[in-house]
Design an enzyme around this catalytic site. Structure first.
Site, PDB file in Angstrom:
ATOM      1  N   SER A 293       0.858  -1.190   0.000  1.00 28.64           N
ATOM      2  CA  SER A 293       0.000   0.000   0.000  1.00 28.64           C
ATOM      3  C   SER A 293       0.893   1.238   0.000  1.00 28.64           C
ATOM      4  CB  SER A 293      -0.959  -0.021   1.196  1.00 28.64           C
ATOM      5  OG  SER A 293      -1.900   1.025   1.092  1.00 28.64           O
ATOM      6  N   THR A 294       0.774   2.102   0.994  1.00 28.37           N
ATOM      7  CA  THR A 294       1.525   3.357   1.013  1.00 28.37           C
ATOM      8  C   THR A 294       3.029   3.120   0.882  1.00 28.37           C
ATOM      9  OG1 THR A 294      -0.150   4.200   2.542  1.00 28.37           O
ATOM     10  CG2 THR A 294       1.854   5.522   2.254  1.00 28.37           C
TER      11      THR A 294
ATOM     12  N   HIS B 243      -2.512  -1.078  -3.567  1.00 29.32           N
ATOM     13  CA  HIS B 243      -3.649  -0.167  -3.445  1.00 29.32           C
ATOM     14  C   HIS B 243      -3.399   1.061  -4.331  1.00 29.32           C
ATOM     15  CE1 HIS B 243      -4.205  -1.922   0.870  1.00 29.32           C
ATOM     16  NE2 HIS B 243      -4.732  -2.711  -0.051  1.00 29.32           N
TER      17      HIS B 243
ATOM     18  N   MET C  82      -0.108   1.189   5.291  1.00 30.74           N
ATOM     19  CA  MET C  82      -0.867   1.446   6.507  1.00 30.74           C
ATOM     20  C   MET C  82      -1.962   0.402   6.668  1.00 30.74           C
ATOM     21  SD  MET C  82      -1.459   3.232   9.201  1.00 30.74           S
ATOM     22  CE  MET C  82      -0.728   4.872   9.113  1.00 30.74           C
TER      23      MET C  82
ATOM     24  N   ASP D 121      -4.314  -4.794   5.888  1.00 33.41           N
ATOM     25  CA  ASP D 121      -4.764  -5.559   4.734  1.00 33.41           C
ATOM     26  C   ASP D 121      -3.695  -6.559   4.304  1.00 33.41           C
ATOM     27  OD1 ASP D 121      -6.535  -6.273   2.662  1.00 33.41           O
ATOM     28  OD2 ASP D 121      -5.472  -4.977   1.248  1.00 33.41           O
TER      29      ASP D 121
END
Length: 342
Positions: A161-162, A187, A281, A284
């Site tokens: 993700s991030t 993501h 973050m 997930d």
């Protein structure tokens, strides 16, 4: 509680004022300054010392990417890029931005306010916790690895993700044409995943594309889950691995979800897989990675010192889902070592 100090860099006066009004309504946010171009932004950074900067890519006098390249070595700062649908956003990520959001192509004020509240605000709060420069410090020279015969006919699954666009690149650039088929969920807003896949395809030794239902998972190839409203799953049809991309509700707040991908890999590939969870973050993918490990797969988590946000790998590690915790620069090597022992 100390509020997050925000600098908004945006040349559109209408959109800039919308950002000021809507971000300022949040009790955790303080908009300390705005700027119309990088020169005003530079002065505001020195004066107000913001915690996070939002940055448009297209700006007068100097574009946002050039500004980032000049800024980050001297004044590392969490930056969230607001971009129209363009692959330039990945240049911004490479230059040091933490994350990005897709600027909505709407003139409806209510929709714009919804975007600021539900997307941009979340990204800003995550960015305020980011460890700036970690991906760059972790980057290594491209190295060569080799795969034994027993490492073939396996699956490599990646979730992030991030900070993940750069982290995935740093892992995948070390993969050669002998790497087993790779499936990855990052993501990302719709539209950007196809451009991201093309960028990886152009810069890496393996072939990369945005996934479509029915795509076979082949050695030396990587399939990237499409952004939007579909989840990507690994399936095995007549002994051949392929992917399904189907619409579904968000899982852990995301679509596509790393959780969905990893759980499908646990079911379809069992012990014939390596799972890798990278910076991001939240949690997930953590339970999905645990399902993979319980099914006999080998699992790797990015370590805290090289994560932009040590969220997803930490949750996975705390659950017992991570068998090997590695620096970003060592993940590709560990992947090959595990495949060669499987």
């Amino acid at each position: 509680m100390r509020r997050i100090k925000i600098l908004i860099v945006e040349d559109s006066i209408v959109f800039r004022e919308l950002l000021v009004q809507n971000l300022g309504r949040d009790s955790e946010i303080q908009v300390v300054a705005t700027a119309r171009d990088p020169f005003e932004a530079r002065d505001a950074i020195l004066k107000y010392k913001p915690d996070v900067m939002t940055l448009d890519v297209e700006l007068p006098r100097m574009n946002g990417i050039e500004f980032l390249r000049k800024l980050m070595p001297q004044y590392p700062l969490p930056v969230v890029v607001i971009s129209s649908l363009s692959d330039k956003v990945f240049d911004a990520m490479s230059a040091g931005a933490v994350d990005f959001v897709a600027k909505p192509a709407v003139s409806n004020r209510a929709q714009l306010e919804e975007f600021i509240k539900n997307e941009l605000l979340v990204k800003i709060k995550i960015a305020s916790t980011a460890q700036i420069g970690n991906t760059r410090r972790a980057a290594a020279l491209e190295r060569s690895h080799s795969l034994s015969d027993q490492g073939k006919n396996k699956i490599v699954a990646i979730g992030a993700s991030t900070g993940g666009t750069e982290a995935i690149f740093h892992v995948v650039k070390e993969f050669g044409a002998d790497i087993p088929g790779v499936v990855a969920t990052q993501h990302m807003p719709p539209g950007f995943t196809a451009m991201y896949a093309k960028r990886l395809n152009d810069q890496c030794r393996i072939q990369v594309k945005e996934a479509q239902t029915g795509d076979r998972v082949l050695p030396g190839h990587m399939l990237v889950a499409p952004g939007g409203d579909m989840h990507m799953r690994l399936v095995k049809v007549n002994g051949v691995y392929q992917v399904e991309c189907k619409k579904g509700p968000k899982v852990n707040g995301h679509c596509p979800s790393v959780e969905v991908l990893f759980e499908s890999v646990a079911k379809a590939a069992g012990p014939d897989a390596v799972g890798i969870i990278l910076t991001g973050m939240g949690g997930d993918g953590a339970k999905g990675l645990l399902a993979m490990r319980r099914a006999g797969a080998k699992t790797i988590g990015q370590d805290e010192s090289t994560c932009v946000v040590y969220g997803m790998p930490k949750v996975a590690y705390d659950l017992g889902a991570v068998e090997y915790q590695e620096k970003l620069s060592d993940i590709a090597g560990r992947t090959y070592a595990l495949l060669n022992r499987m």
